[in-house]
Write a protein that holds these residues in place. Structure first.
Motif, PDB file in Angstrom:
ATOM      1  N   ASN A   1      53.515  24.903  39.485  1.00  0.00           N
ATOM      2  CA  ASN A   1      54.307  25.489  38.833  1.00  0.00           C
ATOM      3  C   ASN A   1      54.227  27.083  39.610  1.00  0.00           C
ATOM      4  O   ASN A   1      55.416  27.749  39.665  1.00  0.00           O
ATOM      5  CB  ASN A   1      53.510  25.991  37.662  1.00  0.00           C
TER       6      ASN A   1
ATOM      7  N   ALA B   1      48.684  20.772  38.684  1.00  0.00           N
ATOM      8  CA  ALA B   1      49.909  21.169  37.973  1.00  0.00           C
ATOM      9  C   ALA B   1      49.930  22.650  38.039  1.00  0.00           C
ATOM     10  O   ALA B   1      51.497  23.315  38.285  1.00  0.00           O
ATOM     11  CB  ALA B   1      49.788  20.688  36.608  1.00  0.00           C
ATOM     12  N   SER B   2      49.062  23.517  38.038  1.00  0.00           N
ATOM     13  CA  SER B   2      49.252  25.023  37.909  1.00  0.00           C
ATOM     14  C   SER B   2      49.957  25.536  39.351  1.00  0.00           C
ATOM     15  O   SER B   2      50.512  26.255  39.177  1.00  0.00           O
ATOM     16  CB  SER B   2      47.823  25.503  37.308  1.00  0.00           C
TER      17      SER B   2
ATOM     18  N   GLU C   1      56.602  26.538  42.493  1.00  0.00           N
ATOM     19  CA  GLU C   1      58.001  26.299  41.944  1.00  0.00           C
ATOM     20  C   GLU C   1      58.790  27.929  41.727  1.00  0.00           C
ATOM     21  O   GLU C   1      59.667  28.256  42.190  1.00  0.00           O
ATOM     22  CB  GLU C   1      58.106  25.680  40.723  1.00  0.00           C
ATOM     23  N   LYS C   2      57.685  28.752  41.114  1.00  0.00           N
ATOM     24  CA  LYS C   2      58.171  30.306  41.008  1.00  0.00           C
ATOM     25  C   LYS C   2      58.369  31.134  42.304  1.00  0.00           C
ATOM     26  O   LYS C   2      59.198  31.712  42.472  1.00  0.00           O
ATOM     27  CB  LYS C   2      57.157  30.848  39.778  1.00  0.00           C
TER      28      LYS C   2
END
Length: 64
Positions: A51, A47-48, A54-55
């Motif tokens: 993230n 999940a990290s 995505e950024k």
């Protein structure tokens, strides 16, 4: 008298079979719980990483 003994033996045999099935179920639940507990840190990292990806993707789009 013999019929009573046979019935008691059948009851004991049936209970033993149920006990084995319950034990098997508990072992399966324990394995699943252990798997989920062990996998949680990996899920957190995924999940990290998602993230961060995505950024990074958003920044890449901004730069183009």
């Amino acid at each position: 008298m013999l019929a009573c003994f046979v019935n008691v033996m059948q009851i004991i045999s049936d209970q033993t079979a149920r006990d084995k099935e319950v034990q098997s179920l508990v072992e399966t639940v324990t394995r699943v719980y252990t798997f989920i507990t062990d996998a949680q840190p990996l899920a957190d990292r995924i999940a990290s990483a998602a993230n961060i990806l995505e950024k990074l993707s958003l920044e890449t789009v901004k730069c183009t």
